[in-house]
Design a protein around this motif. Structure first.
Motif, PDB file in Angstrom:
ATOM      1  N   THR A  39       0.894  -1.215  -0.089  1.00 48.10           N
ATOM      2  CA  THR A  39      -0.123   0.022   0.060  1.00 48.10           C
ATOM      3  C   THR A  39       0.914   1.057  -0.169  1.00 48.10           C
ATOM      4  OG1 THR A  39      -1.783  -0.934   1.317  1.00 48.10           O
ATOM      5  CG2 THR A  39      -1.872   1.274   1.290  1.00 48.10           C
ATOM      6  N   LYS A  41       0.699   5.563  -0.069  1.00 52.36           N
ATOM      7  CA  LYS A  41      -0.079   6.588   0.135  1.00 52.36           C
ATOM      8  C   LYS A  41       0.607   7.696  -0.633  1.00 52.36           C
ATOM      9  CE  LYS A  41      -1.499   5.114   4.892  1.00 52.36           C
ATOM     10  NZ  LYS A  41      -2.794   4.869   4.588  1.00 52.36           N
ATOM     11  N   SER A  51      -4.754   6.889  -1.094  1.00 48.66           N
ATOM     12  CA  SER A  51      -4.196   5.465  -0.858  1.00 48.66           C
ATOM     13  C   SER A  51      -4.211   4.376  -1.811  1.00 48.66           C
ATOM     14  CB  SER A  51      -4.708   5.000   0.658  1.00 48.66           C
ATOM     15  OG  SER A  51      -3.856   3.782   1.020  1.00 48.66           O
TER      16      SER A  51
END
Length: 123
Positions: A39, A41, A51
């Motif tokens: 992930t 951001k 995100s």
């Protein structure tokens, strides 16, 4: 009369359970196995942030999961002359290095992206 009421209650319960199960079930495709995911951001020029969950599969496909206008969308990696381009519905998420832009293919082709000059945090 009682039979009809019981049938209606059973049908209503079945509809509730079916709707609840459909919204709670995770997306799984057994034929496509996840290889890795991360992930990232991003902070964008306009102060917004996004995100993005990137997933690479064992058969060398790539996906990006992000929320656009309140909808979680699964973007599929497609050919790109430079960087990585992902598409879902009418949207394109295009990254190059730590930078990313989200555009709407149904909008003004000369208009600004929905999210512009987004930079991955820490990069």
């Amino acid at each position: 009369m009682a039979n009809r009421t019981i049938r209606k209650l059973c049908a209503a319960f079945a509809a509730f359970v079916g709707a609840h199960a459909a919204s709670a079930m995770p997306l799984t495709v057994p034929q496509i196995q996840e290889g890795s995911s991360q992930t990232v951001k991003y902070d964008c020029k306009d102060g917004k942030s996004v995100s993005v969950r990137y997933t690479n599969t064992k058969n060398r496909q790539s996906f990006a999961l992000l929320t656009v206008d309140g909808r979680k969308l699964l973007f599929v990696n497609v050919m790109s002359g430079s960087g990585s381009r992902y598409v879902a519905d009418q949207y394109t998420w295009w990254t190059k290095g730590p930078q990313g832009n989200l555009s709407n293919g149904m909008g003004d082709p000369n208009g600004p992206p929905l999210l512009a000059d987004c930079k991955a945090r820490g990069k």
